[in-house]
Write a protein that holds these residues in place. Structure first.
Motif, PDB file in Angstrom:
ATOM      1  N   GLY A 202      -0.159  -5.206  -9.932  1.00 12.70           N
ATOM      2  CA  GLY A 202      -2.072  -5.361 -10.410  1.00 12.70           C
ATOM      3  C   GLY A 202      -3.035  -4.837  -9.711  1.00 12.70           C
ATOM      4  O   GLY A 202      -4.570  -5.164 -10.145  1.00 12.70           O
ATOM      5  N   LYS A 203      -2.442  -5.049  -8.212  1.00 12.59           N
ATOM      6  CA  LYS A 203      -3.857  -4.779  -7.289  1.00 12.59           C
ATOM      7  C   LYS A 203      -3.818  -3.071  -6.764  1.00 12.59           C
ATOM      8  O   LYS A 203      -2.450  -3.448  -6.347  1.00 12.59           O
ATOM      9  CB  LYS A 203      -3.786  -6.046  -6.573  1.00 12.59           C
ATOM     10  N   SER A 240      -8.359  -8.579  -3.200  1.00 10.39           N
ATOM     11  CA  SER A 240      -9.941  -9.818  -4.446  1.00 10.39           C
ATOM     12  C   SER A 240     -10.935  -8.527  -3.265  1.00 10.39           C
ATOM     13  O   SER A 240     -10.592  -7.856  -2.618  1.00 10.39           O
ATOM     14  CB  SER A 240      -9.651 -10.057  -4.347  1.00 10.39           C
ATOM     15  N   ASP A 241     -11.964  -8.439  -4.016  1.00 11.41           N
ATOM     16  CA  ASP A 241     -12.950  -8.409  -3.510  1.00 11.41           C
ATOM     17  C   ASP A 241     -13.578  -8.342  -2.107  1.00 11.41           C
ATOM     18  O   ASP A 241     -14.320  -7.966  -1.470  1.00 11.41           O
ATOM     19  CB  ASP A 241     -14.114  -8.799  -4.540  1.00 11.41           C
ATOM     20  N   THR A 242     -13.177  -9.152  -1.688  1.00 11.28           N
ATOM     21  CA  THR A 242     -13.212 -10.437  -0.513  1.00 11.28           C
ATOM     22  C   THR A 242     -12.009 -10.327   0.558  1.00 11.28           C
ATOM     23  O   THR A 242     -11.970 -10.259   1.391  1.00 11.28           O
ATOM     24  CB  THR A 242     -13.732 -12.126  -0.364  1.00 11.28           C
ATOM     25  N   ASP A 367      -1.930  -6.667   9.238  1.00 10.74           N
ATOM     26  CA  ASP A 367      -3.554  -7.158   9.183  1.00 10.74           C
ATOM     27  C   ASP A 367      -4.161  -7.923   8.074  1.00 10.74           C
ATOM     28  O   ASP A 367      -3.638  -7.745   6.428  1.00 10.74           O
ATOM     29  CB  ASP A 367      -4.468  -6.728   9.462  1.00 10.74           C
ATOM     30  N   VAL A 368      -5.289  -9.059   8.122  1.00 14.72           N
ATOM     31  CA  VAL A 368      -5.788  -9.286   6.867  1.00 14.72           C
ATOM     32  C   VAL A 368      -7.107  -9.951   7.553  1.00 14.72           C
ATOM     33  O   VAL A 368      -8.059 -10.101   7.922  1.00 14.72           O
ATOM     34  CB  VAL A 368      -4.966 -11.139   6.974  1.00 14.72           C
ATOM     35  N   ASP A 369      -8.166  -8.614   6.213  1.00 12.72           N
ATOM     36  CA  ASP A 369      -9.356  -8.982   6.586  1.00 12.72           C
ATOM     37  C   ASP A 369      -9.774  -9.487   5.289  1.00 12.72           C
ATOM     38  O   ASP A 369      -9.880  -9.293   4.023  1.00 12.72           O
ATOM     39  CB  ASP A 369     -10.026  -7.450   6.270  1.00 12.72           C
ATOM     40  N   MET A 370     -11.165 -10.834   5.643  1.00 12.18           N
ATOM     41  CA  MET A 370     -11.845 -11.327   4.824  1.00 12.18           C
ATOM     42  C   MET A 370     -13.527 -11.488   4.979  1.00 12.18           C
ATOM     43  O   MET A 370     -13.521 -11.374   5.843  1.00 12.18           O
ATOM     44  CB  MET A 370     -10.831 -12.599   4.802  1.00 12.18           C
TER      45      MET A 370
END
Length: 812
Positions: A202-203, A240-242, A367-370
């Motif tokens: 669902g993403k 998510s949005d973030t 990579d993880v962008d938060m």
């Protein structure tokens, strides 16, 4: 440049330029023109691979170039050597014929993938460029955020992705392309790529997959050609949005060979192609078809190696005669028999039928962008790469690498907006671990025993250490872990003034050892501390150092951006397979630093249709004893670089490049000499056929070269132009003019200047395209120095004659 070179370059620019210049358009419509047809050549997009901030090339206070996928396609670029035409300050000497990395500002460059440093590639395998959306070429050391790096510069490869960099959104629908490329010498390359939007759990997700398979022949006799496969995948996912994920990787399997080029090098061979033939005295007493190390030692074909080290400093090689050399040639195994001459084809080189170069590399990233509270962002970058490399050459060299690296990097960043000042901050701790197992086999490496008018035989073919897993010249197993912490701050004032500051601290834990029974020597290194020789086979060290960078620039209202940058950068002295040497670690010479001072001015003029950059620099390794002669030499370089990119109209694009550079070998200057294999031109009064059954080594005095690095042209000029007729047809061309160079550090053999012209004609329809290209259109006869620091007067690489390529693509 030679007059004829100026004519060729001028003819190309004027002929294509005449098509692109419209006086009516120039006078009346200039203000209304929107920049189109630039092929991604102009510096409008952000390039984070230089300092990590969202700055364009124009706003970045460093000399750098970007080469887009569109530019590479239009000019039919197939390997990194061809990027030189669009990147001043770069050139590639031959690393035994393998286009692994560019030389940048006179020394071996590095390769990065999405801003993370890869394992070294020179001589290991050709770096593929077809899977890249963009290649950034940065001149000078990397940003302090990126960790220890080499002084010269680096290439950063940005893989094809489903995310549009300018907007951050995904491409709206699935796209793909199939292509087939053929050409001279049975070239055969098939590529396939597909990308688009999707969903997972669902993403929203974006994906892009690229594959390439090549089975091509070679211009060079006995060469196995190129057999390689590559698969690259990149994924972008919004959790998510973030929170956003970026992950993917590349698998690359390469099979080919190195190419030492022509042996028995003389100036007459370069000038006229006249080759001295003759066969050496047989040394294979066992009759197994190979010469072992013991058989070479019994043959005594390298009698002057120790003499060169312990007694030669006061001898003038140019006046050394047969008699004064004091050796019984007629009764030695050094002489050649049945001596004659022949005209040698450019395709006849030292490659033997069973030579091989194999490399398997795996590259992965996650990579993880938060987005955090108070406008802070956190990026976690995880990178992994390993390769297995095997290199075997019948004339007496073999090598293997088994290396891996894993790096974890956190980047905490925020932009503070003020009334007149914008402050961008990055804080980055990181840890990087490299493991390696490496073997080199170069004792009894004799280029000149082979007569290139025939195949490799038992007269020149040696038993290789990689096939018996013993008798290596060097063998190292170890690891090193770098723990670093970096901070960068960018202060941008509304007046256009910008100050960029950065600093980093690294501490590195190093361990290396040589296992028992792997090498011919009892010790990897001999320590003479206290006047007593002690064998050393293992070492450890924990060096540390500070890197920093400071830049000031001013974006003036007229579109000009002058800048000044000063930098000091730490570097790890690792070898071709990421290995550390026991001797370097034991003597605290496996970690060094370099300095850069650069002044420049950039500009974006004519409604942002013309970009130029001019820079002047000086950079220097501050501790010249710490070096790797293969991939990380201690040099001092100063030079000037100029780059221009001009979208004359929607149909006509041209570029201009110029570089003038001098690279000095600091260790050679300090010692007053440098060890080298000696060629015919180094001993002009001695008949070379008395020596070519073996190899004489000697100390080359610094006087002829004055310390200038051989093989690197002082001046390079380049011009490219592309004209789109507006009906799908386009014609493109490039000209590179390269100065003459010395083939080796003795400056005894000169490789002539040359002008290389490439042309292509392309047709682009709605869903398919065709490009036909001619490389080296004028059939220029030219050469590249092959490892000039050590072998420059014994071997040289003849380059490719005129050849053709065609590529047919279908898009969906």
């Amino acid at each position: 440049m030679k007059l004829e070179n100026l004519k060729v370059a001028g003819l190309l620019v004027l002929s294509i330029g005449a098509l692109g210049f419209n006086p009516v358009w120039a006078e009346s419509d200039m203000e209304e023109v929107v920049v189109k047809g630039d092929l991604g050549s102009l510096p409008g997009e952000r390039v984070e691979s230089i300092f990590g901030f969202e700055k364009s090339i124009l706003d970045t206070p460093r000399s750098a170039s970007t080469i887009s996928e569109e530019m590479m396609d239009r000019f039919n670029m197939q390997d990194i050597d061809e990027l030189v035409v669009l990147a001043p300050g770069t050139f590639t000497q031959s690393f035994f014929g393998v286009a692994g990395s560019l030389d940048v500002r006179g020394t071996a460059g590095e390769t990065y993938f999405r801003g993370i440093r890869r394992l070294d590639t020179p001589g290991n395998y050709p770096t593929p460029i077809g899977a890249s959306d963009r290649v950034d070429i940065v001149r000078g050391p990397a940003s302090p955020i990126m960790g220890p790096s080499k002084i010269g510069g680096y290439l950063n490869f940005n893989p094809k992705s489903a995310r549009i960099e300018a907007t951050g959104s995904y491409i709206e629908e699935r796209v793909g392309e199939l292509s087939y490329s053929g050409g001279s010498w049975d070239r055969s390359v098939l590529t396939a790529e597909v990308g688009g939007p999707a969903e997972f759990g669902g993403k929203p997700l974006g994906y892009y997959v690229y594959g390439e398979v090549e089975h091509s022949g070679s211009f060079y006799t006995n060469a196995p050609g190129v057999n390689q496969s590559l698969v690259q995948a990149s994924f972008d996912m919004d959790l998510s949005d973030t929170v956003r994920l970026q992950f993917g990787g590349m698998l690359h399997d390469y099979q080919g060979s190195q190419n030492a080029g022509w042996n028995r090098l003389t100036q007459d061979l370069i000038d006229t192609g006249t080759y001295i033939t003759g066969t050496p005295i047989p040394l294979d007493t066992s009759g197994d078809g190979f010469i072992s190390h013991d058989e070479y030692y019994a043959g005594d074909v390298n009698p002057f190696a120790l003499y060169a080290f312990f007694g030669q400093k006061d001898i003038d090689l140019a006046t050394l005669s047969d008699a004064s050399f004091g050796y019984d040639y007629e009764n030695s195994n050094l002489i050649l028999q049945n001596v004659g001459t022949a005209k040698l084809p450019m395709s006849s080189t030292l490659i033997a039928a069973d030579d091989l170069l194999e490399n398997k590399v795996t590259t992965l990233y996650f990579d993880v962008d938060m987005s955090l509270a108070n406008d802070w962002t956190l990026t976690n970058k995880l990178f992994y790469e390993d390769y297995e490399n095997l290199n075997e050459n019948a004339y007496g060299f073999s090598q293997f690498h088994d290396a891996s690296v894993i790096e974890e990097q956190l980047i905490l960043s925020r932009v503070f907006e003020g009334d007149a000042l914008t402050t961008s901050v990055q804080i980055s701790p990181s840890i990087r671990q490299t493991k390696f197992e490496h073997g080199d086999d170069y004792y009894n490496e004799y280029f000149s025993r082979r007569d290139l008018t025939g195949p490799s035989t038992a007269l020149d073919r040696r038993v290789l250490s990689t096939r018996i897993d013993a008798e290596y010249s060097e063998y190292y197993v170890g690891e090193y872990t770098d723990v670093g912490f970096g901070v960068m701050v960018d202060l941008s004032h509304q007046s256009g003034l910008s100050v960029l500051l950065g600093a980093r601290y690294d501490t590195i834990d190093m361990e290396v050892m040589t296992p028992d029974g792997k090498t011919q020597s009892d010790s990897a290194f001999t320590s003479s501390e206290g006047g007593v020789d002690v064998a050393v086979n293992s070492a450890s060290d924990d060096p540390s150092g500070v890197s920093w960078s400071a830049s000031v620039s001013w974006a003036t209202p007229m579109g000009l951006v002058p800048y000044v940058t000063a930098s000091e950068q730490s570097t790890v002295i690792a070898g071709q397979g990421a290995e550390l040497q026991v001797g370097n670690v034991f003597t605290n010479n496996a970690f060094g630093s370099s300095e850069l001072m650069e002044f420049g001015i950039k500009g974006s003029l004519l409604d942002d249709r013309l970009y130029f950059a001019l820079s002047s620099y000086e950079m220097e390794r501050t501790d010249f004893n710490a070096q790797s002669i293969t991939v990380n030499q201690a040099v001092k370089t100063d030079g000037t670089e100029f780059e221009l990119r001009w979208v004359v109209s929607e149909k006509f694009l041209m570029t201009l490049g110029y570089s003038n550079m001098e690279a000095l070998m600091l260790a050679t200057l300090a010692a007053g000499n440098e060890f080298s294999f000696l060629g015919q031109a180094d001993l002009p009064l001695i008949d070379p056929t008395l020596l070519w059954g073996g190899q004489v080594g000697g100390l080359i005095d610094v006087a002829p070269s004055k310390g200038v690095r051989a093989g690197m042209p002082e001046t390079i000029m380049s011009v490219t132009a592309s004209y789109n007729f507006g009906n799908g047809m386009a014609v493109s061309g490039s000209v590179v003019d390269v100065d003459s160079v010395a083939s080796g550090q003795s400056f005894a053999v000169t490789l002539p200047a040359y002008t290389l012209v490439n042309l292509s004609l392309s047709y682009d329809a709605e869903d398919w395209s065709l490009i036909v290209a001619a490389k080296n259109v004028t059939d220029e006869r030219y050469f590249r120095a092959n490892f000039p620091d050590l072998f420059g007067t014994t071997v040289v690489l003849p380059e490719l004659p005129r050849h053709y390529q065609a590529k047919l693509s279908y898009r969906f």
